[in-house]
Design an enzyme around this catalytic site. Structure first.
Site, PDB file in Angstrom:
ATOM      1  N   LYS A   1       0.881  -1.179   0.000  1.00 21.56           N
ATOM      2  CA  LYS A   1       0.000   0.000   0.000  1.00 21.56           C
ATOM      3  C   LYS A   1       0.910   1.219   0.000  1.00 21.56           C
ATOM      4  CE  LYS A   1      -3.552   2.784   0.921  1.00 21.56           C
ATOM      5  NZ  LYS A   1      -2.790   4.045   1.077  1.00 21.56           N
TER       6      LYS A   1
ATOM      7  N   GLU B   1       5.411  -0.759  13.681  1.00 24.57           N
ATOM      8  CA  GLU B   1       6.361   0.104  14.403  1.00 24.57           C
ATOM      9  C   GLU B   1       5.692   1.463  14.498  1.00 24.57           C
ATOM     10  OE1 GLU B   1       8.438   3.085  14.911  1.00 24.57           O
ATOM     11  OE2 GLU B   1       9.571   2.579  13.105  1.00 24.57           O
TER      12      GLU B   1
ATOM     13  N   CYS C   1      12.112   7.834  13.669  1.00 25.18           N
ATOM     14  CA  CYS C   1      11.411   7.183  14.770  1.00 25.18           C
ATOM     15  C   CYS C   1      12.324   6.957  15.966  1.00 25.18           C
ATOM     16  CB  CYS C   1      10.797   5.870  14.307  1.00 25.18           C
ATOM     17  SG  CYS C   1      11.884   4.869  13.286  1.00 25.18           S
TER      18      CYS C   1
ATOM     19  N   GLY D   1       4.359   3.644  11.044  1.00 28.24           N
ATOM     20  CA  GLY D   1       3.537   4.849  10.987  1.00 28.24           C
ATOM     21  C   GLY D   1       3.088   5.289  12.360  1.00 28.24           C
ATOM     22  N   SER D   2       1.969   5.986  12.386  1.00 30.08           N
ATOM     23  CA  SER D   2       1.486   6.595  13.622  1.00 30.08           C
ATOM     24  C   SER D   2       0.847   5.575  14.550  1.00 30.08           C
ATOM     25  CB  SER D   2       0.461   7.685  13.303  1.00 30.08           C
ATOM     26  OG  SER D   2      -0.727   7.101  12.782  1.00 30.08           O
TER      27      SER D   2
ATOM     28  N   GLU E   1       4.784  10.999  21.841  1.00 29.08           N
ATOM     29  CA  GLU E   1       5.725  11.432  20.819  1.00 29.08           C
ATOM     30  C   GLU E   1       5.247  12.696  20.113  1.00 29.08           C
ATOM     31  OE1 GLU E   1       8.023   9.460  16.979  1.00 29.08           O
ATOM     32  OE2 GLU E   1       5.942   8.906  17.392  1.00 29.08           O
TER      33      GLU E   1
ATOM     34  N   GLY F   1      -3.109   5.290  13.607  1.00 30.18           N
ATOM     35  CA  GLY F   1      -3.363   4.513  12.404  1.00 30.18           C
ATOM     36  C   GLY F   1      -2.954   3.065  12.561  1.00 30.18           C
ATOM     37  N   GLY F   2      -1.793   2.845  13.177  1.00 29.89           N
ATOM     38  CA  GLY F   2      -1.319   1.487  13.377  1.00 29.89           C
ATOM     39  C   GLY F   2      -2.206   0.690  14.298  1.00 29.89           C
TER      40      GLY F   2
END
Length: 506
Positions: free
Chosen positions: A182, A263, A300, A239-240, A389, A243-244
């Site tokens: 994606k 992650e 990250c 990603g965030s 974060e 969303g994750g």
């Protein structure tokens, strides 16, 4: 700009357009139109991946190594195109993109070497004991096998190393798993060029085109369709947290739950121990400022929080960090959304109870300038939001009263990707007391360095307890990451003719 993307998806070796389109949002240069993904395209790509799986899983390690090195060669052959469109889309300087391309092709070649060695197979054989009493033992052989088609989500902050042909894709292909990517809407042109390279490599080697597909952009429904498609057996995501976590929950709620290797970010605390602060506090402050602002703080592993014992040494460290950050001009972030989120995060930290602003700079649009704050240990412990974060060049100093309070702060952190000890030989006892806490907190513990910069090698761990990642037993960087896409299978009393070729001689 001399390169113009075609703007299509790649579905099992075929360029596929779509009536729905979206426009790129480059930091500079021309805007281009791209086909938007749909759940129907996802289903087509997943069907092709499933059809290709049995044949790809049965390929030799030599064949998969050739594929990985050929993909790397094809990416390098498109280096100029990647740098051109990647710089325009992301605002990253050419040198950074060229370095990241080297890391990306290096990962592919490293996995090629790794699968050729065969160590990852962990092959085991317990020979039959037909005369054993009271019961005989059968012949037992074990070897991990690929899990099936894998979904990979491109990352916003690494358009190459964590995206179309990044570490997740490299590990999955090395394991023998087809991949459906994606693409990330922040850099669709960059993703397209890399996808072109993969498709050409597969064709050149005469391999099944269903081994790889790229679905560009699209609504949230596209990602949801990908992780819930029953043919997908594992997911790699960078990603965030929000969303994750949403995708992780979808994977867990499937009729057949599947592993989601996400992650999701980290504040990567740095503990400045007393003798280190005394011996080189100024040097550490300068180094911390450099690490915080590397890549506009969009790594990250960005060490966003420093913990130091209050006193003159802390003052010197903070003053040095402040001066170092002041010298850094505003820089372009990867997307407008990231820049807006950074400003919101800085505002949230500044409004926290007991937080003192040491450096607060105005920034607009897609630009971001460093910010620095400090807070007492007591106020930190009372405000959990400060541990969240902030993606960008923001630092927070926690001043503690003594070593005991530093230990208390260490106990307060959630899961992290990294934790750092800045220490001298005289700090060894405090370091020894902190280490069990840091081991439990983070996937990588380092001394006298900065965590930005993740070496791609056998021993690296890029993961950690939640919320740093969704699977504390895995890593998304290094050769160990191949294990995410394999599962052990035991073969009992099977004749050699039925065993995988890699297991026959064990």
């Amino acid at each position: 700009m001399t390169f113009t993307p075609h703007g299509d998806h790649w579905i099992a070796g075929k360029r596929v357009g779509a009536s729905a389109r979206f426009s790129s949002a480059p930091a500079s240069g021309s805007t281009f139109e791209f086909s938007a993904g749909t759940p129907e395209l996802v289903a087509e790509a997943c069907a092709a991946a499933e059809a290709a799986f049995a044949g790809f899983a049965a390929t030799s390690r030599e064949a998969r190594a050739r594929l990985l090195t050929t993909i790397a060669d094809e990416i390098d052959a498109r280096g100029a195109q990647i740098t051109e469109i990647g710089s325009a889309e992301t605002g990253l300087p050419a040198a950074r993109l060229e370095g990241e391309r080297g890391r990306t092709t290096g990962q592919l070649r490293l996995f090629a070497e790794h699968v050729l060695k065969g160590d990852y197979l962990d092959r085991r054989h317990d020979a039959a004991l037909p005369e054993r009493q009271p019961l005989p033992r059968p012949d037992l052989r074990m070897m991990p096998r690929p899990v099936g088609p894998v979904a990979v989500f491109g990352a916003s902050n690494f358009p190459l190393a964590f995206s179309t042909a990044g570490g997740d894709t490299a590990a999955a292909l090395a394991a023998g798993c087809p991949v459906v990517v994606k693409g990330h809407g922040a850099h669709p042109g960059t993703g397209e060029v890399v996808a072109d390279a993969i498709v050409v490599a597969l064709d050149a080697l005469g391999m099944d085109a269903g081994i790889f597909s790229l679905v560009q952009g699209g609504s949230r429904a596209v990602g949801e369709a990908l992780v819930t498609d029953p043919r997908i057996k594992a997911v790699g995501f960078t990603g965030s947290l929000g969303g994750g976590r949403a995708l992780f929950d979808l994977c867990a709620a499937r009729r057949e739950p599947i592993p989601f290797f996400g992650e999701l970010g980290s504040v990567n605390p740095m503990f400045v121990l007393p003798q280190a602060a005394s011996a080189r506090g100024v040097e550490l402050g300068t180094g911390w400022a450099g690490s915080l602002t590397m890549g506009v703080g969009q790594f990250c592993t960005n060490p966003g929080i420093a913990i130091v014992i209050d006193g003159p040494e802390a003052d010197a460290f903070v003053q040095s960090a402040t001066e170092g950050l002041k010298a850094v001009a505003a820089q372009t972030m990867l997307t407008d959304g990231m820049a807006a989120a950074y400003r919101d995060g800085a505002r949230r930290v500044a409004e926290g109870a007991g937080v003192k602003s040491l450096l607060s700079t105005a920034c607009e649009g897609r630009a971001a300038a460093p910010c620095l704050f400090e807070v007492s240990a007591g106020d930190w412990l009372e405000n959990e939001a400060l541990s969240e974060e902030v993606f960008g060049p923001l630092g927070l100093v926690i001043r503690v009263a003594d070593a005991a309070q530093m230990t208390q702060i260490a106990q307060s952190f959630k899961g992290q990707l990294t934790a750092t000890l800045q220490m001298e030989a005289e700090d060894i006892e405090l370091a020894r007391a902190l280490l069990p806490l840091l081991e439990r907190m983070a996937g990588r513990v380092l001394a006298n360095g900065f965590p930005t910069g993740v070496e791609v090698c056998d021993a690296m761990v890029h993961g950690g307890p939640y919320p740093a990642s969704t699977n504390f037993g895995a890593t998304s960087v290094g050769t160990l990451s191949i294990r995410r896409f394999l599962r052990p299978v035991c073969y009992q009393n099977l004749p050699d003719e039925l065993l995988p070729a890699d297991l026959v001689k064990v």
